[in-house]
Scaffold this motif. Structure first.
Motif, short mmCIF file in Angstrom:
data_model
loop_
_atom_site.label_atom_id
_atom_site.label_comp_id
_atom_site.label_asym_id
_atom_site.label_seq_id
_atom_site.Cartn_x
_atom_site.Cartn_y
_atom_site.Cartn_z
N ARG A 6 0.81 -1.20 0.08
CA ARG A 6 -0.04 0.11 0.11
C ARG A 6 0.92 1.34 -0.06
O ARG A 6 2.00 1.45 0.59
CB ARG A 6 -0.83 -0.10 1.31
N ARG A 7 0.59 2.35 -0.78
CA ARG A 7 1.14 3.46 -0.82
C ARG A 7 1.46 4.07 0.79
O ARG A 7 0.55 3.87 1.54
CB ARG A 7 0.37 4.55 -1.78
N SER A 8 2.16 4.83 0.79
CA SER A 8 2.47 5.53 2.16
C SER A 8 1.13 6.73 2.30
O SER A 8 0.68 7.27 1.46
CB SER A 8 3.70 6.33 2.17
N THR A 10 -0.69 9.91 4.34
CA THR A 10 -0.43 11.06 4.91
C THR A 10 -1.10 11.11 6.22
O THR A 10 -2.11 10.54 6.51
CB THR A 10 -0.69 12.27 4.14
N HIS A 11 -0.60 12.05 7.24
CA HIS A 11 -1.15 12.50 8.58
C HIS A 11 -2.65 12.66 8.45
O HIS A 11 -3.78 12.18 8.87
CB HIS A 11 -0.41 13.22 9.48
N LEU A 41 -5.02 -1.01 6.74
CA LEU A 41 -3.57 -1.17 7.00
C LEU A 41 -3.62 -2.28 8.18
O LEU A 41 -4.53 -2.52 8.85
CB LEU A 41 -3.05 -0.15 7.77
N ALA A 45 1.34 -1.26 11.00
CA ALA A 45 1.84 -0.16 9.91
C ALA A 45 1.43 1.16 10.49
O ALA A 45 2.11 2.05 10.43
CB ALA A 45 1.08 -0.54 8.48
N THR A 48 3.47 3.04 13.07
CA THR A 48 4.76 3.89 12.51
C THR A 48 4.25 5.14 12.53
O THR A 48 5.09 6.23 12.51
CB THR A 48 4.83 3.77 10.76
N TYR A 49 3.03 5.43 12.35
CA TYR A 49 2.58 7.02 12.34
C TYR A 49 2.03 7.57 14.00
O TYR A 49 2.27 8.59 14.18
CB TYR A 49 1.27 7.01 11.38
#
Length: 241
Positions: A6-8, A10-11, A41, A45, A48-49
């Protein structure tokens, strides 16, 4: 077939998903695992955020209050046209900031619970407090009194939005119930219960009449804020007006 990576994210995307959970399923549904599931997700994963729920909630608070940044209460619409904007008086700055905060929370009423349950110690929260404190000290209050005044304004905003949101929920529930064809037997039981609960309603005639006279949440908020500032700034000098 195993899905590709999956693409990253954003917050803002993560926080928007968290707010969607908040508004549709309630405060308890907002968690790192819940948001991860909504976004497809794994919880790992998401860590990480946001390493934990408290960090996620703090991020949500900062996103809401960050929208106040750029709403400069010392300028007017003239600034958008490139004209010099006159500085507003301290009272007007408080009113502009409080009204802007109310508008944000009306759009996301679930955020009221966030602001009450999460420490307001992020940079956007600090900026809001600094703006309020500066306005009140400019109006002539000492720092301790300015801190109490800023707290009173925050309470007024949060309380007004919370009560208005509760009224909106009750009205929506009543509208849904009115759309359902009543069962005669159930209606009879409901009427009996209503008679039992409210048989003394005529003892409170002013309550019913006052509700009928005031159905404008924005006007009610502005009136209360004006009266609050009348008291907070009484005797603080001409700069307060």
């Amino acid at each position: 077939m195993r899905p590709g990576p999956r693409r990253s994210l954003t917050h803002p995307e993560i926080l928007d998903a968290a707010f969607e959970l908040l508004e549709t399923k309630g405060f308890d549904a907002v968690s790192v695992r819940g948001v991860a599931g909504a976004l497809g997700l794994t919880p790992t994963a998401m860590y990480t955020y946001y390493p934990n729920k408290q960090a996620l909630l703090a991020g949500m608070v900062e996103q809401v209050l960050g929208r106040l940044h750029g709403v400069d209460p010392t300028t007017t619409d003239a600034a958008d046209a490139g004209a010099p904007a006159p500085a507003l008086e301290p009272r007007d700055r408080v009113q502009a900031l409080a009204s802007a905060l109310r508008d944000l929370l009306v759009e996301r009423p679930g955020a009221v619970g966030l602001l009450l349950a999460t420490p307001l110690d992020g940079p956007n929260a600090a900026r809001m407090d600094e703006d309020l404190l500066t306005a009140f000290t400019d109006a002539g209050l000492d720092l301790a009194s300015a801190g109490r005044a800023a707290h009173a304004v925050r309470v007024h905003v949060l309380g007004a939005v919370a009560f208005d949101a509760a009224d909106a929920v009750r009205e929506a529930d009543a509208a849904r119930e009115a759309e359902v064809a009543p069962d005669p037997a159930a209606g009879s039981a409901s009427a009996a219960a209503s008679d039992t609960l409210w048989d003394d309603l005529e003892s409170f005639p002013l309550s019913g009449r006052s509700r009928d006279l005031d159905d404008d949440p924005a006007g009610r908020f502005a009136w209360g804020l004006d009266r609050l500032l009348d008291g907070l700034l009484a005797g603080s000098g001409p700069a307060a007006r």
